[in-house]
Design an enzyme around this catalytic site. Structure first.
Site, PDB file in Angstrom:
ATOM      1  N   LYS A 194       0.863  -1.184   0.000  1.00  0.00           N
ATOM      2  CA  LYS A 194       0.000   0.000   0.000  1.00  0.00           C
ATOM      3  C   LYS A 194       0.899   1.233   0.000  1.00  0.00           C
ATOM      4  O   LYS A 194       1.461   1.626   1.013  1.00  0.00           O
ATOM      5  CB  LYS A 194      -0.928   0.045   1.216  1.00  0.00           C
ATOM      6  CG  LYS A 194      -2.054   1.052   0.955  1.00  0.00           C
ATOM      7  CD  LYS A 194      -2.571   1.755   2.160  1.00  0.00           C
ATOM      8  CE  LYS A 194      -1.748   2.866   2.688  1.00  0.00           C
ATOM      9  NZ  LYS A 194      -1.618   4.059   1.812  1.00  0.00           N
ATOM     10  N   GLU A 270      10.197   1.513  10.049  1.00  0.00           N
ATOM     11  CA  GLU A 270      11.175   2.566   9.732  1.00  0.00           C
ATOM     12  C   GLU A 270      10.406   3.863   9.931  1.00  0.00           C
ATOM     13  O   GLU A 270       9.568   4.216   9.100  1.00  0.00           O
ATOM     14  CB  GLU A 270      11.653   2.451   8.279  1.00  0.00           C
ATOM     15  CG  GLU A 270      12.292   1.138   7.917  1.00  0.00           C
ATOM     16  CD  GLU A 270      13.681   0.973   8.493  1.00  0.00           C
ATOM     17  OE1 GLU A 270      14.295   1.974   8.904  1.00  0.00           O
ATOM     18  OE2 GLU A 270      14.152  -0.179   8.532  1.00  0.00           O
ATOM     19  N   GLU A 404       9.622  16.379  14.716  1.00  0.00           N
ATOM     20  CA  GLU A 404       9.964  16.252  13.289  1.00  0.00           C
ATOM     21  C   GLU A 404       9.048  17.174  12.475  1.00  0.00           C
ATOM     22  O   GLU A 404       7.826  17.113  12.602  1.00  0.00           O
ATOM     23  CB  GLU A 404       9.777  14.804  12.825  1.00  0.00           C
ATOM     24  CG  GLU A 404      10.197  14.620  11.378  1.00  0.00           C
ATOM     25  CD  GLU A 404       9.975  13.201  10.853  1.00  0.00           C
ATOM     26  OE1 GLU A 404       8.907  12.630  11.122  1.00  0.00           O
ATOM     27  OE2 GLU A 404      10.866  12.689  10.157  1.00  0.00           O
TER      28      GLU A 404
HETATM   29  P1  NAD Z   1       2.575   8.471   7.458  1.00  0.00           P
HETATM   30  O1  NAD Z   1       2.894   7.697   8.680  1.00  0.00           O
HETATM   31  O2  NAD Z   1       1.532   9.502   7.529  1.00  0.00           O
HETATM   32  O3  NAD Z   1       2.109   7.460   6.295  1.00  0.00           O
HETATM   33  C1  NAD Z   1       2.923   6.383   5.905  1.00  0.00           C
HETATM   34  C2  NAD Z   1       2.039   5.309   5.313  1.00  0.00           C
HETATM   35  O4  NAD Z   1       1.185   4.817   6.331  1.00  0.00           O
HETATM   36  C3  NAD Z   1       1.130   5.804   4.183  1.00  0.00           C
HETATM   37  O5  NAD Z   1       1.041   4.821   3.190  1.00  0.00           O
HETATM   38  C4  NAD Z   1      -0.194   5.979   4.899  1.00  0.00           C
HETATM   39  O6  NAD Z   1      -1.320   5.881   4.058  1.00  0.00           O
HETATM   40  C5  NAD Z   1      -0.160   4.826   5.881  1.00  0.00           C
HETATM   41  N1  NAD Z   1      -1.056   4.984   7.040  1.00  0.00           N
HETATM   42  C6  NAD Z   1      -1.469   6.136   7.625  1.00  0.00           C
HETATM   43  N2  NAD Z   1      -2.323   5.847   8.647  1.00  0.00           N
HETATM   44  C7  NAD Z   1      -2.425   4.496   8.698  1.00  0.00           C
HETATM   45  C8  NAD Z   1      -3.154   3.598   9.530  1.00  0.00           C
HETATM   46  N3  NAD Z   1      -3.942   4.028  10.503  1.00  0.00           N
HETATM   47  N4  NAD Z   1      -3.008   2.278   9.302  1.00  0.00           N
HETATM   48  C9  NAD Z   1      -2.198   1.813   8.327  1.00  0.00           C
HETATM   49  N5  NAD Z   1      -1.512   2.616   7.489  1.00  0.00           N
HETATM   50  C10 NAD Z   1      -1.615   3.937   7.686  1.00  0.00           C
HETATM   51  O7  NAD Z   1       3.953   9.035   6.925  1.00  0.00           O
HETATM   52  P2  NAD Z   1       4.198   9.927   5.628  1.00  0.00           P
HETATM   53  O8  NAD Z   1       3.660  11.287   5.899  1.00  0.00           O
HETATM   54  O9  NAD Z   1       3.742   9.190   4.428  1.00  0.00           O
HETATM   55  O10 NAD Z   1       5.795   9.944   5.567  1.00  0.00           O
HETATM   56  C11 NAD Z   1       6.568  10.788   6.330  1.00  0.00           C
HETATM   57  C12 NAD Z   1       7.145  10.050   7.518  1.00  0.00           C
HETATM   58  O11 NAD Z   1       7.882   8.915   7.069  1.00  0.00           O
HETATM   59  C13 NAD Z   1       8.143  10.895   8.290  1.00  0.00           C
HETATM   60  O12 NAD Z   1       7.907  10.740   9.662  1.00  0.00           O
HETATM   61  C14 NAD Z   1       9.498  10.296   7.895  1.00  0.00           C
HETATM   62  O13 NAD Z   1      10.508  10.488   8.841  1.00  0.00           O
HETATM   63  C15 NAD Z   1       9.134   8.863   7.737  1.00  0.00           C
HETATM   64  N6  NAD Z   1      10.124   8.160   6.914  1.00  0.00           N
HETATM   65  C16 NAD Z   1      10.979   7.296   7.541  1.00  0.00           C
HETATM   66  C17 NAD Z   1      11.965   6.625   6.811  1.00  0.00           C
HETATM   67  C18 NAD Z   1      12.900   5.661   7.483  1.00  0.00           C
HETATM   68  O14 NAD Z   1      13.544   4.883   6.780  1.00  0.00           O
HETATM   69  N7  NAD Z   1      12.998   5.642   8.801  1.00  0.00           N
HETATM   70  C19 NAD Z   1      12.071   6.842   5.437  1.00  0.00           C
HETATM   71  C20 NAD Z   1      11.171   7.731   4.827  1.00  0.00           C
HETATM   72  C21 NAD Z   1      10.207   8.381   5.585  1.00  0.00           C
END
Ligand code: NAD
Length: 501
Positions: A194, A270, A404
């Site tokens: 997803k 991650e 962040e």
């Molecule tokens: P997010 O957590 O909002 O979303 C990530 C994914 O989770 C998306 O596909 C989203 O649709 C899904 N999601 C959201 N709510 C959910 C739920 N209740 N159940 C299941 N899935 C759900 O993050 P984002 O805004 O897409 O990305 C930014 C974040 O990602 C930042 O915090 C960044 O630091 C982190 N990030 C971490 C790494 C790493 O390797 N540690 C790499 C890239 C990004």
């Protein structure tokens, strides 16, 4: 036929107009609408234009994708294929991505706003390398024989786990997807991916190419949709055996809960970061350190999990360093991401722009001094652009230093001693990356050992290739993407004890 890679902005624009954008989900080897027929709009953040409609999947689609994934896993068509065969198919996938590299570069630039120069220099080559490297590893990973007494033979082997759900973010769309699917598929699993609802397009194209490469139907499925519907349904599904996530710490915590509420699936996370950048007064090239510090927060508009958003500079060089930093930061200018000269595109959407504004406001309200950039000046219909922003007089008690932001906002704090620098760097809920600038070798080793993070860069930032693990500690997550360690996430270890007495 060799197609010439676009060079100018107009050539990239022309390519972008010639592409067919697929927004349907990809289940069992073909595109399909969501069962509900619902869609949502994919918007170009640089122009706010409508790109295409994307299937808004929910429980019914997730059930279908997981059922297909499970059926093909049980059939053994992929899971029990020889590692050499899986390698050949995945190498073909890598070759197909290479063949369509310009298309992939454009897809993520349109969908997310990342500059085309970053796509061609970083994201696309990294994704190809990850698929290729992992494929090449899979027929070179051996099992073990345990050192038991002579009367028995104990075999330790790796097996695929079954159905892997991968949930990915929007900031490196193709690259993050590749880091998950390459080791999961190489290890013989079925995958239901997803992607972020903000960036579905490159994942869908990748799945289509996977079928062309010879991945059996049902082995690589993409359910597009929102986190609280498609994502939650996947995370709660009882036939999903492993959940591999990249995204925010907030959602990571929710996924742990879903796993506990359902089948106790293994969860790899991650998550977010707030990485520190320590500039010691013995660093031998302040200009280089300032350039590295600017790249560490302004590349990809600051939408980078390992962005070094907290600088700690030693007091004795603070003024000189800040002057060099401002000069380096001024070279980052937001612009049209399809122009190869642009080094900063727009933020992904209006919500992200509002978040950045809110944090800059809180920084000034809490005593910070904005010395470059400032709150974005948004004009409706002209894209979600934010300027590189530097705030000095910052300290760990301030909200924008603790949380962040995920945008181009840099906090500059000061320290006097090495012990203080380490304590300030570690004073965070996160532990993803850290950078150290020093010419003192002993200090470089000493400080890297004491920093609580999964990765440390010395006299550089963000470097790494597929051979090294990527991931964090504390609220930044667990497990590692890339390298041979990534395979640990996607294999079960089995012990067979044989009595040979
Ligand atoms: P997010 O957590 O909002 O979303 C990530 C994914 O989770 C998306 O596909 C989203 O649709 C899904 N999601 C959201 N709510 C959910 C739920 N209740 N159940 C299941 N899935 C759900 O993050 P984002 O805004 O897409 O990305 C930014 C974040 O990602 C930042 O915090 C960044 O630091 C982190 N990030 C971490 C790494 C790493 O390797 N540690 C790499 C890239 C990004």
């Amino acid at each position: 036929m060799t197609v010439k890679t676009p060079v100018t902005r107009d050539e990239w624009f022309e390519l972008s107009k010639s592409l067919t954008l697929h927004g349907q989900a990809y289940i069992n080897g073909r595109f399909c609408d969501a069962e509900s027929g619902e869609t949502f709009a994919s918007i170009n953040p640089a122009t706010e234009e409508h790109l295409t409609d994307v299937a808004s999947c929910d429980q019914a689609d997730v059930d279908k994708a997981v059922a297909n994934g499970l059926a093909v896993y049980r059939s053994g068509e992929w899971a029990e294929a020889s590692p050499k065969y899986r390698k050949t198919v995945l190498l073909k996938l890598a070759a197909l991505v290479e063949q369509h590299k310009d298309e992939f570069a454009v897809l993520d630039t349109l969908d997310m706003g990342k500059s085309i120069s970053e796509m061609t220099a970083i994201d696309v080559p990294d994704a190809i390398d990850c698929i290729q490297w992992t494929a090449e590893c899979i027929d070179k990973v051996y099992g073990e024989i345990a050192p038991t007494a002579p009367g028995s033979l104990a075999l330790i082997s790796r097996e695929p786990v079954g159905v892997v759900a991968a949930i990915t973010p929007w900031n490196y769309p193709l690259m993050m997807v590749s880091w998950k699917i390459a080791p999961a598929l190489a290890a013989g699993n079925s995958v239901v991916l997803k992607p972020s609802e903000k960036t579905s397009l490159s994942a869908l194209r990748l799945a289509q190419l996977a079928t062309e490469a010879g991945i059996p139907d049902g082995v690589f499925n993409v359910v597009t949709g929102y986190g609280h519907t498609a994502g939650k349904a996947l995370a709660l599904h009882n036939d999903v055996h492993v959940l591999a996530f990249t995204g925010s710490t907030r959602v990571a915590g929710m996924l742990l809960g879903y796993a506990g509420e359902s089948n106790m699936k293994r969860v790899w996370l991650e998550a977010g970061g707030k990485s520190p950048n320590l500039i010691f007064d013995d660093c031998d090239n302040i200009k280089k350190a300032a350039g590295g510090a600017a790249a560490a927060i302004f590349s990809n508009q600051g939408e980078v999990c390992i962005a070094c958003s907290r600088i700690y500079v030693q007091k004795s060089i603070k003024e000189t360093f800040i002057a060099a930093l401002v000069e380096a930061a001024s070279r980052y200018q937001p612009g049209d991401p399809l122009d190869p000269n642009t080094n900063m595109g727009p933020l992904v959407d209006k919500a992200q722009l509002d978040t950045v504004s809110r944090y800059i406001r809180s920084a000034t309200e809490e005593g910070g001094q904005v010395i470059l950039g400032g709150e974005p000046e948004y004009q409706e219909g002209e894209g979600f652009y934010a300027k590189p922003t530097i705030v000095t007089e910052a300290h760990n008690g301030m909200t924008f230093v603790k949380e962040e932001i995920f945008g181009p906002v840099l906090a500059v704090c000061e320290f006097e001693t090495e012990e203080e620098a380490i304590a300030l760097a570690n004073d965070s809920q996160y532990g993803l990356g850290a950078a150290i600038w020093t010419s003192n070798l002993s200090r470089a080793h000493r400080v890297s050992r004491k920093i609580h993070s999964g990765m440390v860069w010395v006299n550089t930032w963000g470097e790494g290739d597929t051979t090294v693990p990527f991931g964090g500690v504390k609220a930044s997550g667990n497990g590692r993407d890339k390298s041979l360690h990534a395979l640990d996430k996607y294999s079960e270890i089995k012990n067979v004890w044989i009595n040979i007495d």
